[in-house]
Design a protein around this motif. Structure first.
Motif, short mmCIF file in Angstrom:
data_model
loop_
_atom_site.label_atom_id
_atom_site.label_comp_id
_atom_site.label_asym_id
_atom_site.label_seq_id
_atom_site.Cartn_x
_atom_site.Cartn_y
_atom_site.Cartn_z
N ASP A 37 0.81 -1.21 0.00
CA ASP A 37 0.00 0.00 0.00
C ASP A 37 0.85 1.26 0.00
O ASP A 37 0.33 2.35 0.19
CB ASP A 37 -0.93 0.01 1.23
N VAL A 42 2.63 5.08 -9.90
CA VAL A 42 1.76 4.08 -10.53
C VAL A 42 2.55 3.13 -11.40
O VAL A 42 2.02 2.12 -11.86
CB VAL A 42 0.64 4.74 -11.36
N ALA A 45 2.41 -0.33 -10.15
CA ALA A 45 1.06 -0.85 -9.91
C ALA A 45 0.89 -2.22 -10.56
O ALA A 45 1.48 -2.51 -11.59
CB ALA A 45 0.02 0.11 -10.45
N ASP A 49 -3.73 -3.37 -7.54
CA ASP A 49 -3.94 -1.93 -7.57
C ASP A 49 -5.02 -1.54 -8.58
O ASP A 49 -5.84 -0.66 -8.30
CB ASP A 49 -2.62 -1.22 -7.92
N ALA A 50 -5.02 -2.19 -9.73
CA ALA A 50 -6.03 -1.89 -10.75
C ALA A 50 -7.43 -2.23 -10.23
O ALA A 50 -8.39 -1.47 -10.44
CB ALA A 50 -5.74 -2.67 -12.03
N LEU A 52 -8.38 -2.42 -7.01
CA LEU A 52 -8.72 -1.47 -5.94
C LEU A 52 -9.13 -0.12 -6.52
O LEU A 52 -10.09 0.50 -6.03
CB LEU A 52 -7.54 -1.29 -4.98
N LEU A 53 -8.46 0.32 -7.56
CA LEU A 53 -8.82 1.58 -8.21
C LEU A 53 -10.20 1.48 -8.86
O LEU A 53 -11.02 2.38 -8.72
CB LEU A 53 -7.76 1.97 -9.26
N ALA A 54 -10.45 0.37 -9.55
CA ALA A 54 -11.78 0.18 -10.17
C ALA A 54 -12.87 0.18 -9.11
O ALA A 54 -13.95 0.76 -9.31
CB ALA A 54 -11.80 -1.13 -10.96
N GLN A 55 -12.59 -0.43 -7.97
CA GLN A 55 -13.57 -0.44 -6.88
C GLN A 55 -13.78 0.97 -6.34
O GLN A 55 -14.93 1.40 -6.13
CB GLN A 55 -13.09 -1.37 -5.77
N ALA A 56 -12.71 1.72 -6.15
CA ALA A 56 -12.82 3.09 -5.64
C ALA A 56 -13.58 4.00 -6.60
O ALA A 56 -14.30 4.91 -6.18
CB ALA A 56 -11.43 3.65 -5.36
N LEU A 57 -13.42 3.75 -7.90
CA LEU A 57 -14.10 4.55 -8.92
C LEU A 57 -15.49 4.02 -9.24
O LEU A 57 -16.16 4.53 -10.14
CB LEU A 57 -13.25 4.60 -10.20
#
Length: 103
Positions: A37, A42, A45, A49-50, A52-57
């Motif tokens: 973390d 990036v 990454a 990470d991809a 987690l980013l998709a989930q955050a977005l």
């Protein structure tokens, strides 16, 4: 790349402690994705990470299938080793079978 997709299949090298070319298929909920973390860039990454980013977005697909393939080495090199190359037909068929079960 995952936005507006209902289903995504991610295939990547994974340190599974198995023989080169062996693989596992897991839904995202069952996968244990390792990573740090503390990325400063990036450029380091990975798959974790991809996702987690998709989930955050809020663009993570409902169905994510992770296919981890044991490489002969986790070092960067060009192309697939013979063991992994020999496993490609079985990996492909397994993915197609899984997709059929989901429909």
């Amino acid at each position: 790349l995952m936005k507006d997709r209902r289903r995504v299949v991610l295939v990547d090298a994974a340190s599974l402690g198995r023989a080169p070319g062996e693989f596992v298929c897991l839904p995202l909920a069952q996968a244990r994705l390792r990573g740090a973390d503390d990325h400063l860039s990036v450029h380091g990454a990975g798959v974790r990470d991809a996702l987690l980013l998709a989930q955050a977005l809020d663009c993570l697909p409902d169905e994510v299938l992770i296919v981890g393939v044991q490489p002969a080495s986790m070092q960067w090199n060009a192309g697939l080793t013979p063991d992994v190359q020999a496993a490609v037909p079985a990996i492909t068929q397994t993915i197609l079978d899984r997709l059929e079960l989901l429909d």
